[in-house]
Design a protein around this motif. Sequence first.
Motif, PDB file in Angstrom:
ATOM      1  N   GLY A 100       0.776  -1.237   0.000  1.00  0.00           N
ATOM      2  CA  GLY A 100       0.000   0.000   0.000  1.00  0.00           C
ATOM      3  C   GLY A 100       0.808   1.288   0.000  1.00  0.00           C
ATOM      4  N   PRO A 101       1.903   1.368   0.741  1.00  0.00           N
ATOM      5  CA  PRO A 101       2.661   2.629   0.772  1.00  0.00           C
ATOM      6  C   PRO A 101       3.425   2.963  -0.521  1.00  0.00           C
ATOM      7  CG  PRO A 101       3.012   1.383   2.791  1.00  0.00           C
ATOM      8  CD  PRO A 101       2.305   0.471   1.826  1.00  0.00           C
ATOM      9  N   THR A 102       3.448   2.065  -1.486  1.00  0.00           N
ATOM     10  CA  THR A 102       4.219   2.297  -2.707  1.00  0.00           C
ATOM     11  C   THR A 102       3.817   3.605  -3.402  1.00  0.00           C
ATOM     12  OG1 THR A 102       4.920   1.359  -4.822  1.00  0.00           O
ATOM     13  CG2 THR A 102       2.621   1.003  -4.218  1.00  0.00           C
ATOM     14  N   SER A 103       4.769   4.217  -4.055  1.00  0.00           N
ATOM     15  CA  SER A 103       4.494   5.435  -4.819  1.00  0.00           C
ATOM     16  C   SER A 103       4.335   5.146  -6.313  1.00  0.00           C
ATOM     17  CB  SER A 103       5.612   6.454  -4.602  1.00  0.00           C
ATOM     18  OG  SER A 103       6.842   5.916  -5.036  1.00  0.00           O
ATOM     19  N   LYS A 104       4.485   3.882  -6.703  1.00  0.00           N
ATOM     20  CA  LYS A 104       4.384   3.515  -8.118  1.00  0.00           C
ATOM     21  C   LYS A 104       2.911   3.501  -8.550  1.00  0.00           C
ATOM     22  CE  LYS A 104       5.658   0.088 -11.549  1.00  0.00           C
ATOM     23  NZ  LYS A 104       6.281  -1.214 -11.796  1.00  0.00           N
ATOM     24  N   ILE A 105       2.602   4.289  -9.589  1.00  0.00           N
ATOM     25  CA  ILE A 105       1.245   4.371 -10.121  1.00  0.00           C
ATOM     26  C   ILE A 105       1.288   4.196 -11.632  1.00  0.00           C
ATOM     27  CG2 ILE A 105      -0.790   5.840 -10.415  1.00  0.00           C
ATOM     28  CD1 ILE A 105       0.103   7.331  -7.840  1.00  0.00           C
ATOM     29  N   VAL A 106       0.529   3.223 -12.114  1.00  0.00           N
ATOM     30  CA  VAL A 106       0.359   3.037 -13.553  1.00  0.00           C
ATOM     31  C   VAL A 106      -0.945   3.740 -13.907  1.00  0.00           C
ATOM     32  CG1 VAL A 106       0.009   1.357 -15.399  1.00  0.00           C
ATOM     33  CG2 VAL A 106       1.589   0.836 -13.513  1.00  0.00           C
TER      34      VAL A 106
END
Length: 109
Positions: A100-106
């Motif tokens: 959830g904390p990831t900053s990766k957005i497709v």
Amino acid sequence: MPGYYHLKKNAGNYHFNLKADNHEVILTSESYTTKQAAQNGIASCQRNSPSDDRYVRLVSKADQPYFVLKAGNGEIIGNSQMYASSAGRDNGIASCKTNGPTSKIVDEA
């Protein structure tokens, strides 16, 4: 490798899925009327997903465990899939906390 958010637009509404690095969906958001609102939902998921007290563990009418992730104001951020067991649901929550904390957005919206 961390998971990622997949932002999409369908039938005029926006939504996102939090996916694990194996591309399996962990959490599906509510529908949003604007892209900015969906991006705010992602930011809320990033902030709230690490906190165990934000998860509500539930069982469907068909006796299948699942969970919802809520923001600090009590609004639902997203829902999980249905699981075959409580242990599977708990593993899903653990994956949501990790990814959830990831900053990766497709962004496909």
